[in-house]
Design a protein around this motif. Sequence first.
Motif, PDB file in Angstrom:
ATOM      1  N   THR A   2       0.832  -1.207   0.000  1.00 33.48           N
ATOM      2  CA  THR A   2       0.000   0.000   0.000  1.00 33.48           C
ATOM      3  C   THR A   2       0.862   1.251   0.000  1.00 33.48           C
ATOM      4  O   THR A   2       0.598   2.213  -0.726  1.00 33.48           O
ATOM      5  N   LYS A  66     -10.438   2.567  -2.206  1.00 36.24           N
ATOM      6  CA  LYS A  66      -9.680   1.874  -3.248  1.00 36.24           C
ATOM      7  C   LYS A  66     -10.386   1.982  -4.588  1.00 36.24           C
ATOM      8  O   LYS A  66      -9.757   2.266  -5.617  1.00 36.24           O
ATOM      9  N   ILE A 113      -5.999   6.411   2.622  1.00 37.03           N
ATOM     10  CA  ILE A 113      -5.714   4.980   2.427  1.00 37.03           C
ATOM     11  C   ILE A 113      -4.531   4.552   3.289  1.00 37.03           C
ATOM     12  O   ILE A 113      -4.543   3.490   3.915  1.00 37.03           O
ATOM     13  N   ALA A 117      -4.360   1.853   6.475  1.00 39.27           N
ATOM     14  CA  ALA A 117      -3.517   0.662   6.343  1.00 39.27           C
ATOM     15  C   ALA A 117      -2.561   0.475   7.521  1.00 39.27           C
ATOM     16  O   ALA A 117      -2.152  -0.647   7.818  1.00 39.27           O
ATOM     17  N   VAL A 172      -2.100  -0.941  -6.768  1.00 40.27           N
ATOM     18  CA  VAL A 172      -3.319  -0.675  -5.992  1.00 40.27           C
ATOM     19  C   VAL A 172      -4.276  -1.859  -6.094  1.00 40.27           C
ATOM     20  O   VAL A 172      -4.882  -2.283  -5.101  1.00 40.27           O
ATOM     21  N   VAL A 176      -3.696  -3.177  -2.182  1.00 35.21           N
ATOM     22  CA  VAL A 176      -4.396  -2.245  -1.300  1.00 35.21           C
ATOM     23  C   VAL A 176      -5.761  -2.823  -0.931  1.00 35.21           C
ATOM     24  O   VAL A 176      -6.491  -3.305  -1.799  1.00 35.21           O
ATOM     25  N   ARG A 177      -6.086  -2.782   0.341  1.00 33.86           N
ATOM     26  CA  ARG A 177      -7.392  -3.278   0.764  1.00 33.86           C
ATOM     27  C   ARG A 177      -8.426  -2.164   0.662  1.00 33.86           C
ATOM     28  O   ARG A 177      -8.101  -0.984   0.727  1.00 33.86           O
TER      29      ARG A 177
END
Length: 502
Positions: A2, A66, A113, A117, A172, A176-177
């Motif tokens: 991330t 996201k 973001i 994270a 991403v 990335v969550r």
Amino acid sequence: MTLVAMCVAQGMILLDNTIVNVALPSIQRELDVDPGNLIWVVNAYVLALASLIMVGGTLGDRYGRKRVFLIGLTIFTAMSAACALSPNESVLIAARAAQGVGAALVAPLSLSILADAYPPERRTAAIGIWAAAAGLGFGAGPVVGGVLVELFSWSAVFWVNVPIGIIGLVLVSTGVRESRNPHARKLDLGGAVLVASGLCVLTFAIIESEHFGWTSPTMIALLATATVLLISFVVVESKVREPMVPLGLFRDSRFTVSCGVYAVMYLALASTFFFITLFFQNVEGWSALEVGLSWLIMNTPFLIASMLAGRLAGWIGTATCWLGVLALAFLTPGAGLLAASPGYVLIGAGYGMAVPTISAVAVSALPLEHSGLASGVLNSARQVGTAVGLAALGSVGLAVTRNSWAAKSAQLPTSAQAGAPDVVQDVSGGQGSVVAQQLGPAAQPLADSAFVDGLHVALLIGGGLMLVAAAFAFITLRRPAVGASAAGIAVRAQGATDGAAS
């Protein structure tokens, strides 16, 4: 993963800001863009970003950060390719506006973001790395842009975003969550449309004032329309339950003055960069690479001062910026790097002191729960100052140049005077060599002198506004920031990296 993805995206956004400035004279020559429309190459992007950046944050909070981030990054990457392929100025300006829409979705979400994270004990370190990557993009932009323009063409400054954007999309998508805010505000679509429309009409009116005339029916109608739209925005924001910009934020004088000072700082900076870039490339004959390398004289004190910003006062930085703009306002044809260096150093150090300090004051002036919103409003103030300031001072400078040329062209040989009105656009863009090809060698020093007259007036007005901003900062912002929270640290980090990116 991330962190890497957010660093890539933020670095690209800031790279794009500074890289385009260096390419403006090449765009001007190769697409035959008149100076007024050249302003739109910058402003189309900035206006879209300023108008929609608050919307981008709200969309991410409500529908998934996201998801919205990926949409924004896709738009930004695709429109970068569209900019590079533009056959004329109209397509380029439209693509730049769409690119700004993508940036408005990406810019406000990268920090949120990251915050989601990382746990609090690791968050500050992650933000520091993110800020350093963004700073690298900002600092490398002029040099990379100069190299690309020298080796290829102006389109290369947009093509460079495409592979970076694709890498960002892959990172991403895979690393990335998804996250969202279950208590996110509703989208204030009416407010967004009103403020975007009002700013666009106002900017268009200012830029085209030279063509329409300030007292013409068209100009009066445009200004009246912009006024109605912006007043309607204020009325809507005061009525809706969840406004895009809660007007109550401005009850705190420190926050209000911070936003005003921020806007004026970037008003002056945008016009300074616009005229100085044209001056050194068109009047002095520097290459794009030479201009990009010269900006390192500004970047170095900026980065040093930004690291010490917590110990320095915002009003000192604003006053230092004023001195820097003032120093550049007195450049004359034949001036070299030595003449510009004091102004570069003062501007770099001044913005390095002022931007992080004022950012922290603005955030800490409000309750903790409003820190993210305060950061968004402050960022919007910066973009609005850039767009409106470049339009206003750009138009003033161009008008002065045209009037000066009308007077100076009387010194030309009689055979050349008849052609003087036909080259006014070249004179306004600082293209004295082009004027000389059409009217003879005697015309170039007169054309260069007329362009510099416009530069002087525009930068002196920008410097005067900076002095007023410094006075307000001295009166209102001298008290130390309190309650500076993690959000305040984040804003200081962001300010330290993107300070002069406009």
